[in-house]
Design a protein around this motif. Structure first.
Motif, mmCIF file in Angstrom:
data_model
loop_
_atom_site.group_PDB
_atom_site.id
_atom_site.type_symbol
_atom_site.label_atom_id
_atom_site.label_comp_id
_atom_site.label_asym_id
_atom_site.label_seq_id
_atom_site.Cartn_x
_atom_site.Cartn_y
_atom_site.Cartn_z
ATOM 1 N N PHE A 46 0.841 -1.200 0.000
ATOM 2 C CA PHE A 46 0.000 0.000 0.000
ATOM 3 C C PHE A 46 0.881 1.258 0.000
ATOM 4 C CE2 PHE A 46 -1.992 3.291 2.694
ATOM 5 C CZ PHE A 46 -3.105 3.580 1.927
ATOM 6 N N SER A 83 2.943 1.609 -3.279
ATOM 7 C CA SER A 83 2.118 2.057 -4.411
ATOM 8 C C SER A 83 1.992 3.574 -4.408
ATOM 9 C CB SER A 83 0.707 1.474 -4.307
ATOM 10 O OG SER A 83 0.689 0.185 -4.750
ATOM 11 N N SER A 133 -10.982 -3.957 -6.467
ATOM 12 C CA SER A 133 -10.056 -3.167 -7.277
ATOM 13 C C SER A 133 -10.606 -2.941 -8.688
ATOM 14 C CB SER A 133 -8.721 -3.913 -7.324
ATOM 15 O OG SER A 133 -7.829 -3.264 -8.145
ATOM 16 N N THR A 174 -4.315 0.689 -4.459
ATOM 17 C CA THR A 174 -4.212 0.863 -2.996
ATOM 18 C C THR A 174 -5.413 0.220 -2.288
ATOM 19 O OG1 THR A 174 -5.147 3.064 -3.294
ATOM 20 C CG2 THR A 174 -2.784 2.954 -2.977
ATOM 21 N N GLU A 180 -4.856 -3.439 -1.844
ATOM 22 C CA GLU A 180 -3.991 -3.768 -0.699
ATOM 23 C C GLU A 180 -4.744 -3.576 0.621
ATOM 24 O OE1 GLU A 180 -1.339 -5.272 -1.274
ATOM 25 O OE2 GLU A 180 -1.150 -4.805 -3.406
ATOM 26 N N LEU A 181 -5.522 -2.492 0.705
ATOM 27 C CA LEU A 181 -6.295 -2.247 1.930
ATOM 28 C C LEU A 181 -7.318 -3.356 2.161
ATOM 29 C CD1 LEU A 181 -7.090 1.601 2.047
ATOM 30 C CD2 LEU A 181 -5.603 0.303 3.562
#
Lengths: 79, 148
Positions: free
Chosen positions: B12, B15, B97, B134, B137-138
């Motif tokens: 995260f 990125s 995403s 991001t 990843e979160l």
């Protein structure tokens, strides 16, 4: 429909099998240690195949390793 | 915190860091011409084409550093396999995403319909790419924390 939750006896069964570690069980069934930890805590419900693999490692039928119990309103579970 | 959770946090941060630094560097080279000129389109073409390899190389370097530091700090090795839970989390995160990027793509097209300059469309597209990455990843961090 009654609300139910998947519970397990993995922690006790590991202890009964020469204090098997999470990593040893993970290696035996082909998953990561983190997945075993998540299953033990009831955070993750394994696939049927993985559940059977775990039962085979302990040499027990599936229902001795996992149970699908009713949840009471106060969050307690019934056998 | 598990290895996968730490990896999601590192990805995260990397990125955001890579895209921000690269964008700051490239914006200084924005051509000083008409907003609809060929130069502007060429600029954005290069912007995205160079961003891809730069991002891949930087991520590999950051990931290697993460593995080394993580092993020193926790003595925990990287999991050698990706199991059913990892794949489930990966799929769920990728779906989020994809939705975000699709929304960004639609917004970029709307900007063209509203007669905004092409640079606006490219900025929305690149921002959507960063946001979707991001959020991926979160989402992974959240799902690993929750269990699945």
């Amino acid at each position: 429909m009654d609300e139910r939750r998947l519970n397990n006896n993995i922690r006790r069964l590991r202890f009964d099998h020469d204090e098997m570690t999470q990593q040893q069980l993970a290696d035996a069934v082909g998953v990561t240690r983190q997945t075993i930890a998540a299953i033990e805590k009831g955070k993750y419900s394994p696939s049927l195949e993985l559940a059977f693999r775990m039962a085979l490692i302990f040499g027990l039928p599936l229902e001795k390793v996992f149970s699908y119990d009713l949840i009471h309103e106060k969050g307690q579970e019934e056998e | 915190m598990s290895y996968q959770e730490r990896r999601a946090i590192v990805n995260f941060i990397s990125s955001i860091l890579i895209t921000t630094l690269y964008s700051l560097y490239m914006f200084q080279r924005y051509p000083d011409t008409d907003a609809y000129s060929v130069e502007v389109f060429r600029y954005w073409g290069w912007f995205i084409l160079i961003l891809i390899p730069v991002s891949i190389v930087a991520r590999i370097i950051i990931y290697i550093i993460f593995i080394i530091l993580n092993t020193i700090a926790t003595r925990e090795l990287e999991p050698s396999i990706s199991d059913e839970r990892d794949k489930l989390i990966e799929l769920k995160s990728a779906r989020i995403s994809l939705y975000v990027f699709t929304l960004g793509f639609l917004l970029a097209m709307i900007s063209l319909v509203l007669e905004q300059p092409p640079s606006v469309m490219f900025i929305i597209l690149i921002s959507a790419g960063l946001l979707s990455d991001t959020l991926n990843e979160l989402a992974q961090f959240y799902f690993y924390r929750r269990g699945f």
